[in-house]
Enzyme design. Structure first.
Site, PDB file in Angstrom:
ATOM      1  N   PHE A  20      -5.399   7.133  -1.141  1.00 31.69           N
ATOM      2  CA  PHE A  20      -4.410   6.116  -1.490  1.00 31.69           C
ATOM      3  C   PHE A  20      -4.556   5.758  -2.976  1.00 31.69           C
ATOM      4  O   PHE A  20      -4.664   4.592  -3.349  1.00 31.69           O
ATOM      5  CB  PHE A  20      -4.561   4.860  -0.628  1.00 31.69           C
ATOM      6  CG  PHE A  20      -4.656   5.125   0.853  1.00 31.69           C
ATOM      7  CD1 PHE A  20      -3.508   5.280   1.618  1.00 31.69           C
ATOM      8  CD2 PHE A  20      -5.892   5.230   1.477  1.00 31.69           C
ATOM      9  CE1 PHE A  20      -3.588   5.525   2.984  1.00 31.69           C
ATOM     10  CE2 PHE A  20      -5.986   5.479   2.841  1.00 31.69           C
ATOM     11  CZ  PHE A  20      -4.835   5.622   3.602  1.00 31.69           C
ATOM     12  N   ASN A  26      -0.222  12.801   2.901  1.00 36.92           N
ATOM     13  CA  ASN A  26      -0.542  11.638   3.723  1.00 36.92           C
ATOM     14  C   ASN A  26      -2.065  11.569   3.856  1.00 36.92           C
ATOM     15  O   ASN A  26      -2.703  12.551   4.250  1.00 36.92           O
ATOM     16  CB  ASN A  26       0.115  11.801   5.095  1.00 36.92           C
ATOM     17  CG  ASN A  26      -0.234  10.685   6.049  1.00 36.92           C
ATOM     18  OD1 ASN A  26      -1.387  10.556   6.475  1.00 36.92           O
ATOM     19  ND2 ASN A  26       0.757   9.892   6.405  1.00 36.92           N
ATOM     20  N   ASP A  77      -2.446  10.824  -2.750  1.00 34.10           N
ATOM     21  CA  ASP A  77      -1.452   9.784  -2.476  1.00 34.10           C
ATOM     22  C   ASP A  77      -0.190  10.449  -1.957  1.00 34.10           C
ATOM     23  O   ASP A  77       0.105  11.605  -2.282  1.00 34.10           O
ATOM     24  CB  ASP A  77      -1.139   8.959  -3.729  1.00 34.10           C
ATOM     25  CG  ASP A  77      -0.514   7.619  -3.389  1.00 34.10           C
ATOM     26  OD1 ASP A  77      -1.272   6.626  -3.277  1.00 34.10           O
ATOM     27  OD2 ASP A  77       0.725   7.542  -3.217  1.00 34.10           O
ATOM     28  N   CYS A 116      -6.643  -4.946   1.801  1.00 29.16           N
ATOM     29  CA  CYS A 116      -5.925  -6.039   1.125  1.00 29.16           C
ATOM     30  C   CYS A 116      -5.104  -6.853   2.110  1.00 29.16           C
ATOM     31  O   CYS A 116      -4.215  -7.617   1.706  1.00 29.16           O
ATOM     32  CB  CYS A 116      -5.025  -5.477   0.020  1.00 29.16           C
ATOM     33  SG  CYS A 116      -3.724  -4.369   0.613  1.00 29.16           S
ATOM     34  N   ARG A 150     -12.849  -1.769 -10.147  1.00 27.38           N
ATOM     35  CA  ARG A 150     -12.804  -0.513 -10.908  1.00 27.38           C
ATOM     36  C   ARG A 150     -13.974  -0.428 -11.881  1.00 27.38           C
ATOM     37  O   ARG A 150     -14.570   0.643 -12.068  1.00 27.38           O
ATOM     38  CB  ARG A 150     -11.473  -0.409 -11.670  1.00 27.38           C
ATOM     39  CG  ARG A 150     -10.294  -0.034 -10.802  1.00 27.38           C
ATOM     40  CD  ARG A 150      -9.050   0.241 -11.625  1.00 27.38           C
ATOM     41  NE  ARG A 150      -8.415  -0.965 -12.138  1.00 27.38           N
ATOM     42  CZ  ARG A 150      -7.490  -1.661 -11.496  1.00 27.38           C
ATOM     43  NH1 ARG A 150      -7.094  -1.294 -10.290  1.00 27.38           N
ATOM     44  NH2 ARG A 150      -6.955  -2.735 -12.036  1.00 27.38           N
ATOM     45  N   ASP A 204      -8.627   2.734  -0.453  1.00 28.25           N
ATOM     46  CA  ASP A 204      -7.914   1.527  -0.908  1.00 28.25           C
ATOM     47  C   ASP A 204      -6.475   1.579  -0.393  1.00 28.25           C
ATOM     48  O   ASP A 204      -5.526   1.724  -1.163  1.00 28.25           O
ATOM     49  CB  ASP A 204      -7.944   1.442  -2.438  1.00 28.25           C
ATOM     50  CG  ASP A 204      -7.306   0.145  -2.947  1.00 28.25           C
ATOM     51  OD1 ASP A 204      -7.275  -0.839  -2.186  1.00 28.25           O
ATOM     52  OD2 ASP A 204      -6.823   0.132  -4.093  1.00 28.25           O
TER      53      ASP A 204
END
Length: 392
Positions: free
Chosen positions: A225, A275, A247, A336, A209, A296
């Site tokens: 996201f 979505n 989101d 992730c 960030r 992300d």
């Protein structure tokens, strides 16, 4: 001190000797002596070489997780040294932040334990039966070493099922409010400790960030996201001209709006409940263009079996994001998922760029924040990939 002995099959000591901490069920020849599930054992090679000491769970595929390679007792003094070392590391690598990961499981040689600090409060995840057995020693030590106002448990993770443990949440010490405010440099965020993702916030993206906010001046930014607005707020705080944040969770967006107000950037950000796959298609069809797109997403896979499907999902969002970028624009793309390894991550991004007929220049490749410690010999500790690319 009598400790049961786990004897490995011939050749199965190689991974431990290379630095890993796990012993799988199929690598064990026999167990000598009595040990309760969650109890401490010593691990030996088939030739009798001492390899380390850890905790034992016969009901888990990962049957032993090493805590030490020394012939030493696992007691309060041992755990104190581990926690003090973890704290000393964070004091060195965490700067200008009131929230960070204090203990990152295997990365701090405390497999099965996660401790996150949110200002005056701690949030704990106990992920394994062996660490559950050590809980009576750990919580008082955390109180003594860190003097928190409160400790809250967020052991509401599916991995506990593999250890034969039910989910567990609730207050462990003192008082902990549902929401706290944390600081990251010039940024501030409200965190829902009781129900937020992970232990409340994506602390692993803190350094990313900070980097993002240095890149966004004058840009039109799309954040997909966006969750509770971490990247969106950072982009706006970095003097972005406009941020569109998307989101699917209305609850997350409510907190995101509050975070925008908290940072004085609410006029720069528009929030869309949708979505992200659908919104990326809609934006492309509408002919929208951006100077920077942030991806992300949550982990699309938590197993090897689902990896091919996950790779298709990652490729699709990167492909669509690239089509939305103006020449010279930046793609800030993350994964992730541990199973999507770094080489596979590169493969996905480059394949998407080829299909989108875009040439990419690498600006920077990043990983999880330094407090989310990585052991190179335990590849499972490295999961977050973050690539920053420019379309040229």
């Amino acid at each position: 001190m009598l400790v049961a002995r786990v004897i490995l099959l011939p050749g199965k000591e190689r991974r431990l000797l290379a630095g890993h901490l796990w012993v799988y069920e199929g690598e064990i020849k026999k167990v000598e002596g009595e040990v309760e599930p969650g109890g401490i054992v010593s691990v030996y090679s088939s030739r009798g070489k001492f390899l380390g000491r850890g905790y034992f769970n016969p009901h888990s595929q990962i049957t032993v997780r090493l805590l030490t390679r020394e012939d030493e007792e696992i007691n309060e003094s041992f755990l104190r040294r581990r926690l003090e070392a973890a704290l000393a590391f964070r004091q060195r690598v965490v700067k200008e932040a009131s929230a960070y990961r204090l203990v990152n499981g295997e990365g701090d040689l405390l497999p099965g334990l996660v401790v996150d600090r949110y200002g005056d409060y701690l949030v704990v995840q106990v992920l394994t039966l062996g660490m559950e057995k050590l809980r009576p020693l750990l919580i008082p030590l955390l109180v003594e070493l860190l003097s928190p106002r409160g400790i809250y448990e967020r052991s509401d993770v599916s991995s506990r099922e593999k250890e034969g443990l039910p989910p567990a949440t609730g207050l462990l010490y003192g008082e902990v409010p549902r929401r706290v405010t944390i600081r990251e440099g010039e940024l501030s965020f409200l965190v829902d400790i009781y129900e937020g993702q992970k232990t409340g916030f994506f602390l692993d993206q803190r350094e990313n960030r900070q980097i993002l906010s240095t890149l966004t001046a004058g840009m039109r930014v799309l954040d997909c996201f966006c969750y509770t607005g971490g990247f969106a707020v950072a982009a706006a705080k970095g003097e972005a001209e406009e941020v569109v944040a998307v989101d699917v969770s209305e609850q997350a967006l409510e907190l995101a709006r509050e975070n925008a107000v908290l940072n004085g950037v609410e006029e720069k950000i528009s929030w869309r409940e949708a979505n992200c796959f659908d919104e990326l298609r809609r934006l492309e069809k509408a002919g929208e263009k951006f100077d920077l797109v942030i991806l992300d997403p949550p982990a699309f896979t938590k197993s090897k079996e689902a990896l091919p499907s996950a790779m298709r999902g990652y490729k699709e969002i990167n492909l669509r994001a690239l089509k939305l970028l103006r020449p010279g624009g930046l793609l800030f793309t993350c994964s992730c998922s541990y199973h999507l390894t770094e080489p596979l991550f590169w493969e996905v991004v480059l394949s998407a760029a080829q299909d989108a007929r875009r040439t990419l220049r690498l600006v920077e490749f990043r990983r999880q924040a330094r407090d989310h410690a990585i052991l190179p010999t335990v590849p499972e500790t490295y999961y977050l990939k973050c690539g920053i690319f420019q379309v040229i």
